[in-house]
Write a protein that holds these residues in place. Structure first.
Motif, PDB file in Angstrom:
ATOM      1  N   MET A   1       0.848  -1.195   0.000  1.00 21.08           N
ATOM      2  CA  MET A   1       0.000   0.000   0.000  1.00 21.08           C
ATOM      3  C   MET A   1       0.881   1.241   0.000  1.00 21.08           C
ATOM      4  O   MET A   1       1.671   1.449   0.924  1.00 21.08           O
ATOM      5  CB  MET A   1      -0.923  -0.001   1.233  1.00 21.08           C
ATOM      6  CG  MET A   1      -1.807   1.213   1.326  1.00 21.08           C
ATOM      7  SD  MET A   1      -3.041   1.242   0.003  1.00 21.08           S
ATOM      8  CE  MET A   1      -3.917   2.744   0.405  1.00 21.08           C
ATOM      9  N   ARG A   2       0.779   2.059  -1.038  1.00 18.11           N
ATOM     10  CA  ARG A   2       1.561   3.279  -1.125  1.00 18.11           C
ATOM     11  C   ARG A   2       0.881   4.402  -0.339  1.00 18.11           C
ATOM     12  O   ARG A   2      -0.336   4.546  -0.354  1.00 18.11           O
ATOM     13  CB  ARG A   2       1.715   3.721  -2.582  1.00 18.11           C
ATOM     14  CG  ARG A   2       2.444   2.742  -3.477  1.00 18.11           C
ATOM     15  CD  ARG A   2       3.928   2.666  -3.147  1.00 18.11           C
ATOM     16  NE  ARG A   2       4.660   2.006  -4.203  1.00 18.11           N
ATOM     17  CZ  ARG A   2       4.850   0.698  -4.271  1.00 18.11           C
ATOM     18  NH1 ARG A   2       4.315  -0.082  -3.351  1.00 18.11           N
ATOM     19  NH2 ARG A   2       5.549   0.147  -5.248  1.00 18.11           N
ATOM     20  N   GLN A   3       1.675   5.205   0.335  1.00 15.05           N
ATOM     21  CA  GLN A   3       1.186   6.437   0.926  1.00 15.05           C
ATOM     22  C   GLN A   3       1.465   7.566  -0.049  1.00 15.05           C
ATOM     23  O   GLN A   3       2.195   7.401  -1.025  1.00 15.05           O
ATOM     24  CB  GLN A   3       1.854   6.661   2.284  1.00 15.05           C
ATOM     25  CG  GLN A   3       1.599   5.527   3.270  1.00 15.05           C
ATOM     26  CD  GLN A   3       2.076   5.846   4.663  1.00 15.05           C
ATOM     27  OE1 GLN A   3       1.762   6.885   5.222  1.00 15.05           O
ATOM     28  NE2 GLN A   3       2.849   4.923   5.236  1.00 15.05           N
TER      29      GLN A   3
ATOM     30  N   GLU B   1       3.929   4.910  -9.212  1.00 21.26           N
ATOM     31  CA  GLU B   1       2.589   5.377  -8.866  1.00 21.26           C
ATOM     32  C   GLU B   1       2.564   6.852  -8.498  1.00 21.26           C
ATOM     33  O   GLU B   1       1.515   7.384  -8.124  1.00 21.26           O
ATOM     34  CB  GLU B   1       2.018   4.531  -7.725  1.00 21.26           C
ATOM     35  CG  GLU B   1       1.794   3.078  -8.101  1.00 21.26           C
ATOM     36  CD  GLU B   1       1.183   2.262  -6.968  1.00 21.26           C
ATOM     37  OE1 GLU B   1       0.586   2.862  -6.052  1.00 21.26           O
ATOM     38  OE2 GLU B   1       1.315   1.028  -7.000  1.00 21.26           O
TER      39      GLU B   1
END
Length: 289
Positions: free
Chosen positions: A1-3, A59
């Motif tokens: 999960m990217r922040q 991303e």
């Protein structure tokens, strides 16, 4: 999960895992933080691991008018670290990420560097990148991007079977479609070589440990670049990996991850081994100067 973090150039996607002294992982071209997938879990067991997708890559946002040069990328990473309250860190950089790592170290803040097949001095952009930069706008297609990325891995991986179709597709995904193709060429045209040329004296004055890890068969940034860095940096150690090419993290993660982990433990943290029985050590030494 990217922040997500809004830098002055655009929104960055990043991984932030673990707790402890900070380690920043910086990818190059044409990759993303996916490059560090074998590094994050083991390093996060002891460190706070921060792995951004550089602006225009992965991303992260791909703005049409932002500065994507490595000098600017170093500024965006510095903004990210400031937002996370990180003042001191070790920086690990591959390819163009090595330029960002060096720039961060030269600006102060990095307590250790690990450079893997990194750009350096004035030897970048390499000839292959300059050829891509010369592509006419009407030729900027998703099909061409796929060919170029695949060719990069074909030439830059000593063990091509390790770039599976799924891995290749994951690297290509951020540059998919017409918008992705335009983003790819914006990123490659931002590779201008600024920031490190003529800074030999500054590198000599860099009083931090530096671990150089290089594939012996790197066709893009040959071993001579590593040897020149090792001769110049006062506290450097050089490890050459036989049978490996430019993308050493793909060629030999099972070898490199423990090497980097132990180097950071000894030189970044300054901690002794915690083994009850002393291990067999393979001592890496700087070349005689």
């Amino acid at each position: 999960m990217r922040q997500r973090f809004s830098s002055s150039g655009g929104e960055l996607a990043y991984v932030d895992e673990g707790d402890g002294p900070a380690v920043v992982l910086l990818h190059g071209f044409p990759t993303s933080s996916l490059l560090w997938r074998a590094f994050v879990p083991p390093l996060a067991s002891r460190y706070r691991v921060i792995a951004p997708d550089m602006l225009g890559y992965g991303e992260s946002e791909k703005p049409e008018d932002a500065d994507l040069a490595m000098t600017a990328q170093a500024g965006y990473v510095r903004e990210l670290l400031g937002s996370l309250g990180v003042q001191r860190f070790a920086a690990i950089g591959h390819d163009l990420g090595g330029a960002v790592a060096q720039l961060l170290a030269l600006e102060a803040g990095a307590d250790a560097l690990v450079l893997l097949d990194s750009v350096a001095f004035d030897v970048w952009p390499i000839e292959g990148v300059r050829m891509i930069q010369a592509t006419e706008s009407e030729q900027e297609s998703a099909e061409l991007v796929e060919q170029l990325v695949k060719l990069s891995f074909d030439l830059g991986v000593g063990h091509p079977e390790r770039i599976t179709e799924d891995v290749l597709r994951a690297y290509l995904a951020p540059f998919a479609g017409d918008d992705g193709a335009r983003a790819f060429f914006r990123a490659v045209r931002a590779v201008d070589g600024r920031g490190l040329a003529g800074r030999d004296d500054d590198l000599v004055a860099l009083d931090i440990p530096v671990f150089l890890v290089w594939g012996e068969d790197d066709p893009f940034l040959p071993v001579e670049v590593a040897e020149r860095l090792n001769d110049l940096l006062p506290r450097s150690t050089l490890a050459l990996l036989p049978g490996c090419s430019h993308f050493v993290t793909e060629d030999a993660p099972a070898t490199i991850v423990p090497l980097v982990y132990e180097y950071l433990r000894a030189r970044y943290l300054g901690e002794p081994h915690g083994h009850e029985t002393p291990p067999t050590l393979i001592q890496l030494q700087p070349r005689p100067r």
